[in-house]
Design an enzyme around this catalytic site. Structure first.
Site, PDB file in Angstrom:
ATOM      1  N   CYS A 100       1.763  -7.873  -7.001  1.00  0.00           N
ATOM      2  CA  CYS A 100       2.316  -7.291  -8.214  1.00  0.00           C
ATOM      3  C   CYS A 100       1.194  -6.526  -8.910  1.00  0.00           C
ATOM      4  CB  CYS A 100       2.786  -8.387  -9.162  1.00  0.00           C
ATOM      5  SG  CYS A 100       3.858  -9.582  -8.385  1.00  0.00           S
TER       6      CYS A 100
ATOM      7  N   ARG B 207       2.081  -1.367  -6.154  1.00  0.00           N
ATOM      8  CA  ARG B 207       1.839  -2.768  -5.822  1.00  0.00           C
ATOM      9  C   ARG B 207       3.116  -3.601  -5.828  1.00  0.00           C
ATOM     10  NH1 ARG B 207      -3.286  -4.341  -6.029  1.00  0.00           N
ATOM     11  NH2 ARG B 207      -2.639  -6.471  -6.435  1.00  0.00           N
TER      12      ARG B 207
ATOM     13  N   ASN C 232      -0.037 -12.457 -10.705  1.00  0.00           N
ATOM     14  CA  ASN C 232       0.026 -11.837  -9.386  1.00  0.00           C
ATOM     15  C   ASN C 232      -0.579 -12.851  -8.420  1.00  0.00           C
ATOM     16  OD1 ASN C 232      -0.249 -10.116  -7.170  1.00  0.00           O
ATOM     17  ND2 ASN C 232      -2.155  -9.233  -7.918  1.00  0.00           N
ATOM     18  N   GLY C 233       0.184 -13.230  -7.371  1.00  0.00           N
ATOM     19  CA  GLY C 233      -0.337 -14.213  -6.422  1.00  0.00           C
ATOM     20  C   GLY C 233       0.721 -15.258  -6.126  1.00  0.00           C
TER      21      GLY C 233
ATOM     22  N   GLU D  36       1.189   4.665  15.557  1.00  0.00           N
ATOM     23  CA  GLU D  36       1.097   4.964  14.127  1.00  0.00           C
ATOM     24  C   GLU D  36       2.162   5.986  13.729  1.00  0.00           C
ATOM     25  OE1 GLU D  36      -0.192   3.659  11.689  1.00  0.00           O
ATOM     26  OE2 GLU D  36      -0.293   5.194  10.132  1.00  0.00           O
TER      27      GLU D  36
ATOM     28  N   LYS E 104       4.975   5.305  10.910  1.00  0.00           N
ATOM     29  CA  LYS E 104       5.147   6.199   9.751  1.00  0.00           C
ATOM     30  C   LYS E 104       6.610   6.614   9.632  1.00  0.00           C
ATOM     31  CE  LYS E 104       2.366   5.723   8.075  1.00  0.00           C
ATOM     32  NZ  LYS E 104       1.082   5.126   7.764  1.00  0.00           N
TER      33      LYS E 104
ATOM     34  N   GLU F 228       8.910   3.585   8.585  1.00  0.00           N
ATOM     35  CA  GLU F 228       8.767   3.023   7.236  1.00  0.00           C
ATOM     36  C   GLU F 228       9.251   3.960   6.144  1.00  0.00           C
ATOM     37  OE1 GLU F 228       4.784   2.063   5.689  1.00  0.00           O
ATOM     38  OE2 GLU F 228       3.961   3.492   7.119  1.00  0.00           O
TER      39      GLU F 228
ATOM     40  N   LYS G 175       2.250  -1.661  -1.255  1.00  0.00           N
ATOM     41  CA  LYS G 175       0.997  -1.065  -0.775  1.00  0.00           C
ATOM     42  C   LYS G 175      -0.036  -2.118  -0.402  1.00  0.00           C
ATOM     43  CE  LYS G 175      -1.734   2.575  -0.372  1.00  0.00           C
ATOM     44  NZ  LYS G 175      -1.389   3.397   0.804  1.00  0.00           N
TER      45      LYS G 175
HETATM   46  C1  F6R Z   1       1.640   1.450   6.756  1.00  0.00           C
HETATM   47  C2  F6R Z   1       0.727   0.668   5.955  1.00  0.00           C
HETATM   48  C3  F6R Z   1       0.531  -0.769   6.268  1.00  0.00           C
HETATM   49  C4  F6R Z   1      -0.931  -1.185   6.021  1.00  0.00           C
HETATM   50  C5  F6R Z   1      -1.096  -2.689   6.185  1.00  0.00           C
HETATM   51  C6  F6R Z   1      -2.536  -3.121   6.021  1.00  0.00           C
HETATM   52  O1  F6R Z   1       1.691   2.775   6.335  1.00  0.00           O
HETATM   53  O2  F6R Z   1       0.152   1.170   5.024  1.00  0.00           O
HETATM   54  O3  F6R Z   1       0.918  -1.068   7.567  1.00  0.00           O
HETATM   55  O4  F6R Z   1      -1.748  -0.495   6.912  1.00  0.00           O
HETATM   56  O5  F6R Z   1      -0.300  -3.353   5.240  1.00  0.00           O
HETATM   57  O6  F6R Z   1      -3.031  -2.763   4.765  1.00  0.00           O
HETATM   58  P1  F6R Z   1      -4.571  -2.712   4.472  1.00  0.00           P
HETATM   59  O7  F6R Z   1      -5.164  -1.583   5.239  1.00  0.00           O
HETATM   60  O8  F6R Z   1      -4.677  -2.491   2.998  1.00  0.00           O
HETATM   61  O9  F6R Z   1      -5.139  -4.025   4.903  1.00  0.00           O
END
Ligand code: F6R
Length: 598
Positions: free
Chosen positions: A2, A27, A98-99, A470, A474, A477, A593
């Site tokens: 969050c 987030r 958050n958590g 990848e 993309k 998602e 994210k």
């Molecule tokens: C896809 C994407 C996710 C992140 C994954 C790891 O577009 O963004 O698959 O790559 O959640 O996130 P990080 O790199 O922040 O550990």
């Protein structure tokens, strides 16, 4: 997972909170709320839905101290009731969190037996009731006492009626303080602060904070005050805005060349002087990550074996931590753009426990992973707001090449001349990415091939196998089209059964790569099943062109670096398909994210 925002100062708190929460929506965005001190009492408004819904419901509030939250549900479905903040029974205290509070069921039973009335299904609500129970006039002390009872991870912020103080605490979830003049801020991430200040203090695990308009005090877990110098953030508020693009994702795709360039600044020093990995005599290496970052790790494996001749293995972070770890590698590299991914953090701790040397590759300065590892290599992509990783992924690829070249040079696999030549090709890659972006109109045209598809296949070989994984990720998602990536040689072992005229196949074949001829053969197999093929290859490649319905052309490139231009073409492809389908591109459904739950 969050976003938290807090403010105490001379501005209208509701406006600062909403403004900050907008930057934190990446987030989580299933509900949002604020609580503030209004005429000495607490006023709270919270709503299910994105921030606009909350904004529409907010009356004009004059209070100057408050906390806010944007949520991504983990415990209790998205609803008005489960949205944060939460109030104590007497309505005098409010908190956001958050958590995850792991022992919330036990605590809730006890608190209910003591007479506390719960209004939500969340784990968070126990915190405000504990705080109420411990409160004897000192909010920070009450927070410290509350934390002793909680098991789990958190960033928490609390306000009290009739007070200008915000009290906060963190454990394994990010929290940063923004320093102003007669005003101070609190947020999950610096992007929420940049419209107001670039002077920040990072809160560390186990610390609590007391923040008022006139000062900030940080205390360690023993209650001793901590002295910390502020850091200056070089990102501007504008960096975190859309800058005229329709979506953050498109803006961030177009920032790719600059992100690569910035990540390569000082690369020669880094490699020649061993600014990362002063020791390079590793017999083997393991790369650990999640999602897109895992695909970057896969490219890293090829790069490591090509430039450094070091056997390299891969593991998903969520698997690594539970693996037997019998034959542990001396160097474990953890790749995470956010630096906050729970599985990757846990893997980092596990790797250290197993006695490995750990290196993190991350984009976020001060993120949790940076405190969990022996060394850090920062990618310099700047803030990425779109949920789908784009420019950060490109810079992770660059980081993988840099580490591989560093180890290869250090262990003697690469001579000085070959190290410099590899670096110079890597620098060129930023121009190649730019040249792909100069032709996005042709990618947009080509992307129409996918408009009516229910399923798509992405195929590649060798170092472009992960690139295609990848590309598929993309597309799925952000456009919600089912997409699968395959090593092209694997098609005939099963997936070929699914191909027909309704399943487009996106195939990459880079002239000059030693798997090029094999790729052409695989593409012929696909075309023979009537699947429409969208090829990605170097300009002027008529052999590939003949096999494909359409082709996206990139400049001639050394095959080992081709994932960079190919990736950006695939990012743009996914973007245009999703845009025509009217999808929520920057905030795809069910995703967030920063994945701070395991
Ligand atoms: C896809 C994407 C996710 C992140 C994954 C790891 O577009 O963004 O698959 O790559 O959640 O996130 P990080 O790199 O922040 O550990």
């Amino acid at each position: 997972m969050c976003g938290i925002m807090g403010y105490s100062g001379h501005r209208r708190a509701s406006e600062v909170l909403v403004e900050g929460l907008k930057r934190l929506e990446y987030r989580g965005y299933d509900s949002a709320g604020v609580a503030m001190v209004e005429n000495g009492r607490l006023a709270m408004v919270k709503r299910q839905g994105e921030l606009d819904v909350l904004q529409g419901a907010l009356p004009r509030l004059e209070g100057r101290t408050g906390i806010g939250h944007t949520r991504w549900a983990t415990c209790g479905r998205p609803s008005d009731r489960n949205a944060h903040p939460f109030l104590s029974c007497d309505g005098k205290l409010a908190i956001v969190h958050n958590g995850i509070i792991e022992n919330h069921s036990t605590l809730r039973k006890r608190l209910e037996a003591e007479g506390h009335h719960f209004t939500s299904e969340t784990d968070t609500e126990v915190v405000v009731h504990l705080l109420e129970g411990h409160f004897r006039g000192d909010l920070r002390q009450a927070m410290a006492d509350t934390l002793k009872e909680i098991k789990g991870t958190y960033a928490i912020a609390a306000v009290l009626e009739g007070s200008e103080e915000i009290v906060a605490a963190r454990k394994e979830n990010p929290l940063v303080i923004g320093l102003g003049v007669q005003e101070n801020f609190l947020a999950s991430d610096v992007t929420a602060l940049l419209s107001y200040t670039n002077k920040v203090l990072y809160v560390m695990d186990g610390e609590t904070v007391s923040l008022t308009p006139n000062g900030v005090a940080i205390f360690d877990s023993e209650g001793a005050q901590v002295k910390r110098e502020p850091s200056l953030v070089s990102w501007s508020a504008e960096d975190a805005q859309k800058g005229g693009f329709e979506h953050f994702m498109l803006k961030e795709i177009f920032e790719g060349p600059n992100a690569i360039h910035n990540t390569l600044l000082g690369a020669l020093d880094l490699i020649e002087n061993g600014e990362v990995l002063p020791r390079t005599d590793f017999q083997s290496v393991k790369l650990v990550a999640c999602g897109s970052s895992y695909h970057a790790a896969m490219v890293g494996k090829y790069a490591m074996e090509e430039f450094a001749g070091v056997p390299t293995t891969l593991e998903l972070a969520s698997e690594y931590r539970y693996s037997p770890g019998a034959r542990e590698t001396p160097l474990v590299i953890l790749i995470t753009q956010s630096g906050e991914t729970a599985d990757t953090l846990a893997a980092a701790r596990e790797a250290r426990r197993r006695g490995c040397h750990t290196l993190a590759v991350t984009n976020v300065v001060g993120s949790t992973i940076t405190r969990e590892v022996d060394e850090v290599l920062y990618t310099r992509a700047g803030p990425e707001i779109g949920v789908a990783a784009t420019k950060t992924f490109l810079t992770q690829l660059v980081a993988m090449y840099l580490v591989a070249i560093r180890i290869g040079y250090g262990n003697g696999t690469l001579s000085h001349a070959s190290m410099r030549s590899a670096l110079s090709s890597l620098r060129q890659s930023s121009n190649m990415v730019q040249s792909v972006l100069n032709r996005t109109h042709s990618i947009e045209e080509a992307s129409r091939m996918l408009d009516r598809a229910g399923h798509c296949f992405f195929i590649g070989r060798n170092i472009n196998y992960p690139t295609m994984l990848e590309g598929a990720l993309k597309l799925k998602e952000i456009s919600y089209i089912h997409a699968e990536g395959f090593a092209a040689g694997e098609l005939k072992h099963g997936p070929l059964a699914l191909l027909d005229a309704t399943t487009p196949v996106i195939a990459v074949a880079i002239k000059g790569d030693h798997t090029y001829e094999k790729m052409l053969a695989n593409i012929s197999e696909v075309a023979a099943r009537d699947s429409p093929v969208l090829g990605i290859g170097v300009e002027g490649d008529t052999d590939l062109g003949r096999l494909c319905e359409r082709m996206i052309a990139i400049q001639p490139v050394e095959p080992v670096f081709s994932p960079l231009p190919v990736t950006v073409a695939l990012q743009a492809l996914a973007y245009y398909v999703a845009r025509r389908r009217g999808c929520s591109i920057d905030k795809p459904k069910n995703l967030a994210k920063s994945v701070t739950v395991e």
